[in-house]
Each structure stands twice: as C-alpha cells, then as structure tokens.
Design a protein around this motif. Structure first.
Motif, mmCIF file in Angstrom:
data_model
loop_
_atom_site.group_PDB
_atom_site.id
_atom_site.type_symbol
_atom_site.label_atom_id
_atom_site.label_comp_id
_atom_site.label_asym_id
_atom_site.label_seq_id
_atom_site.Cartn_x
_atom_site.Cartn_y
_atom_site.Cartn_z
ATOM 1 N N TYR A 1 23.569 -57.033 97.376
ATOM 2 C CA TYR A 1 24.198 -57.845 96.331
ATOM 3 C C TYR A 1 25.721 -57.816 96.457
ATOM 4 N N SER B 1 34.628 -59.130 89.635
ATOM 5 C CA SER B 1 33.280 -58.793 90.108
ATOM 6 C C SER B 1 32.345 -58.511 88.946
ATOM 7 N N VAL C 1 28.834 -60.480 88.200
ATOM 8 C CA VAL C 1 27.552 -59.807 88.004
ATOM 9 C C VAL C 1 26.929 -60.199 86.668
ATOM 10 N N PRO D 1 17.781 -56.200 98.116
ATOM 11 C CA PRO D 1 18.672 -56.862 97.154
ATOM 12 C C PRO D 1 19.684 -55.920 96.517
ATOM 13 N N ALA E 1 22.537 -64.580 95.002
ATOM 14 C CA ALA E 1 22.737 -63.387 94.180
ATOM 15 C C ALA E 1 21.857 -63.445 92.929
ATOM 16 N N LEU F 1 27.155 -60.064 99.014
ATOM 17 C CA LEU F 1 27.183 -61.465 98.611
ATOM 18 C C LEU F 1 28.312 -61.736 97.633
ATOM 19 N N ALA F 2 28.544 -60.785 96.722
ATOM 20 C CA ALA F 2 29.546 -60.997 95.680
ATOM 21 C C ALA F 2 30.966 -60.892 96.209
ATOM 22 N N THR G 1 25.644 -63.845 86.748
ATOM 23 C CA THR G 1 24.406 -64.011 87.530
ATOM 24 C C THR G 1 23.218 -63.402 86.791
ATOM 25 N N TYR H 1 26.259 -67.519 95.418
ATOM 26 C CA TYR H 1 26.072 -67.246 93.987
ATOM 27 C C TYR H 1 24.607 -67.388 93.595
ATOM 28 N N THR I 1 29.960 -53.390 93.491
ATOM 29 C CA THR I 1 30.848 -54.549 93.657
ATOM 30 C C THR I 1 32.307 -54.179 93.445
#
Length: 369
Positions: free
Chosen positions: A256, A285, A289, A252, A72, A259-260, A292, A69, A118
C-alpha cells in the motif's frame, strides 16, 4: 481470475492469452520509446512529455495517479472482505453508540495498520516484501488444489461463452498485466537494459501461467457460483482456507505504501511543498489513507471495481498511451507498414475494451448500491 472466467466463459481464456500478448508487445514499445532519448526519459510521464509535450505528460500522469489511487482502494476492499471471512461477526463499539462491524471494521483496521508505513521516507525495506508475492501466489494456488481435492472436487462448468460478460472479463484480464507505468523505472535501473524485453517476456509468461492455472482451478471447483475473490468461496474454519486468506492479505499490507508514495509526492509537487518534508508528508499521506478507506467502505463489489480499473485506466496505460507515444516519437524515422497495421489493430481492441468495459463495470457498480 476464476470470476473473470465465470463471467466470460471458458473461451474467454483465449482472450486472456491475447491480452497477455498485446501487453507484452506494448511493453516493448515503451522500451523503444525509452531508447529514443535515455537522458531525457526516466519515467512514464517523461515519455508523454517527449512525445506530446506538457499535455502528454499531464494526461499520462493523471491516469497513472488515478489508477494508483483506485488500486489502493481495492487493496483495502480486499483486506476488509477477507478479514471478515476469517473473523465473521466481529464488531467494535465507538462513542455515541456507533458500532463498526464486518467489512467496514476491518477496512478501518487495515488502514490503521498501513498508515505508519506511508510516513516512512525510505520505502526500500517494503520493496523487498514484494518478493513474498511469489510465495504467496504459489501457496494460494496450492490451497485451491487442496480445496478441490479435499472438499468439493473438480467439475466442468458448462459456460463456454457469455458475450454479455466479456467486457467484465477483458477488464479483469488487463489488470493482470498492467505494470506499464513502472516499466521505465525498471528499465532505467537495470545493469544491462538490453535484456529488458527478455525479462519482460519471461515475466509475462510466468504470470500468465500462474493466473491461468488459478482461473482454471477456481472455476472448476466453484463454477458460476465463484465469488469475485475466490478466497470468499473457501469454507470457513478449514486450514487451507485460513492459509489462502492469510496469503491474500500479506501483499496489500506491504505494498500500500508503495502505491501511496507517488500520489503523496505528486501532491507535494502540486502545492510546491518541500520534497520529503516530515509534517507535510505525514499530513498528505494520512489524508490519502483516510480517503481511500472511506471510499473502500462504500464500494459494493470488488470485482466490478477491478474491472473498471482494468477497462478504463489500465487499458489507457497499457495500450493507448504506449501506441500513441511510439507512433509520435518514431513517425519521422519511419515505421514499417505491418507494424503500423498491428498497432492500429491493438488500439482498436483497446478502445473497444475501454468503452464497453467501462460502461459495463460502472453500470454494475451503480446497480449494487
């Protein structure tokens, strides 16, 4: 990396080599834990379950998901800072006279770009983009060389050792080698997992050389004035600056979603939602997002956040947990005294970095508000 050297001084690079060696060794401990019962162990939390039961599984899972987390969040901070550097002065007027501008605007835009990724069920397409990281890393290093030759030149900063900055440096160094949470997945997926330790060694050496070269080049060019992201030091409008920033932005955006995904899956499991359910996945998701992005917009300093991740979360995942699980699993079979002594020393280093680095990074984050 250049910022890490500026904090700890040139001699801190000796600790960087030590951190790399320690993380390689603890990676081999994870491999040996996997071999204890291949049929029962397929993930990092499984190792905790095998060694310490449900409590071990929960502890490892907690640190894994919190680290994912925060990483992210750091991705969005990275996007916001570098896009603001690439397009200074950008702003957008919203309803009721509210204006978004600068870093916050680009964090929101980056979040909007990654949000649809995501929602995907199959993330295998995005996984291939990880290979681009090899190219982007090389191009970024080449851009630093270009900047040094064409613009400022190379210097010899006099900061040999700064004890007060070592906790920050060590935290950042641990971030460089914090892949342990996915080692069990990689081990299980290999056609011949007997070669895992060799693959790990080659990967660690190559990554270490790349990180070290970037650290030396960036610090020799910008000295103690180097930013937490060296791309922010590059002069605006220059071709090599734009190339370096674009290279920094690519990974990134692609990673991303990777990671999510585990975070979303864990929340679905926690609330007993159907695995892979479309509406549930989209809702969860999206919440991940948005949350974060909100946190990223308030984080004042990228370097301190990464230092906190490295000092507290990465040290737990890369040092403390592998050592504890290995000792618990193989205690009955007997472990050589020399190895026990080595593990004890490594754990002492881990505890020291976790305490001092976490305290220092949190203190620095609080001071910058």
């Amino acid at each position: 990396m250049p910022y890490a050297v500026s904090q700890g001084g040139w001699l801190s690079l000796v600790l960087f080599v030590l951190v790399g060696a320690v993380c390689y060794y603890t990676g081999t401990l994870i491999e040996r834990c996997m071999r204890a019962d291949p049929s029962a162990i397929a993930s990092y939390p499984d190792i905790g379950q095998f060694a310490f039961g449900s409590y071990g599984r929960r502890a490892i899972a907690f640190f894994m998901y919190v680290e994912l987390y925060l990483v992210a969040i750091s991705f969005l901070v990275l996007e916001g800072d570098n896009l603001d550097k690439l397009f200074p002065g950008a702003s957008f007027d919203l309803l009721m006279g509210y204006r978004m501008q600068g870093k916050q605007l680009f964090i929101a835009l980056a979040a909007a770009v990654v949000l649809p990724t995501t929602w995907l069920k199959d993330l295998s397409v995005l996984a291939y983009v990880s290979a681009i990281g090899l190219v982007t890393s090389a191009v970024l290093t080449a851009s630093l060389v270009w900047a040094g030759v064409a613009e400022t030149g190379f210097h010899r900063p006099t900061n040999v050792l700064n004890l007060s900055g070592l906790p920050t440096s060590l935290g950042l160094y641990f971030v460089c080698f914090t892949g342990h949470a996915i080692y069990p997945t990689i081990y299980s997926s290999m056609r011949n997992n007997k070669h895992f330790s060799k693959v790990l060694l080659i990967s660690s050496v190559l990554c270490g050389l790349n990180y070290g070269l970037t650290a030396v080049l960036g610090y020799m060019i910008y000295g103690d004035d180097v930013e937490s992201q060296v791309t922010l030091n590059l002069p605006a409008g220059k071709l090599y600056s734009q190339v370096a920033i674009v290279m920094t932005l690519i990974n990134p955006l692609a990673k991303y979603a990777l990671l999510a995904a585990p975070i979303t899956a864990a929340i679905e499991e926690k609330f007993s939602l159907p695995a892979g359910s479309g509406p549930a996945r989209v809702a969860i998701s999206t919440a991940v997002v948005v949350s974060t992005a909100v946190v990223a917009a308030t984080v004042p300093f990228f370097g301190y956040l990464m230092s906190f991740i490295g000092s507290f979360l990465s040290v737990m995942a890369t040092v403390i947990f592998p050592c504890l699980c290995f000792l618990k699993i193989y205690k009955a079979e007997g472990i050589r005294r020399t190895e026990i002594a080595a593990i004890a020393g490594i754990m002492m280093i881990g505890v020291f970095v976790a305490i001092t680095g976490t305290y220092t990074s949190l203190q620095q984050i609080i001071r910058t508000f």
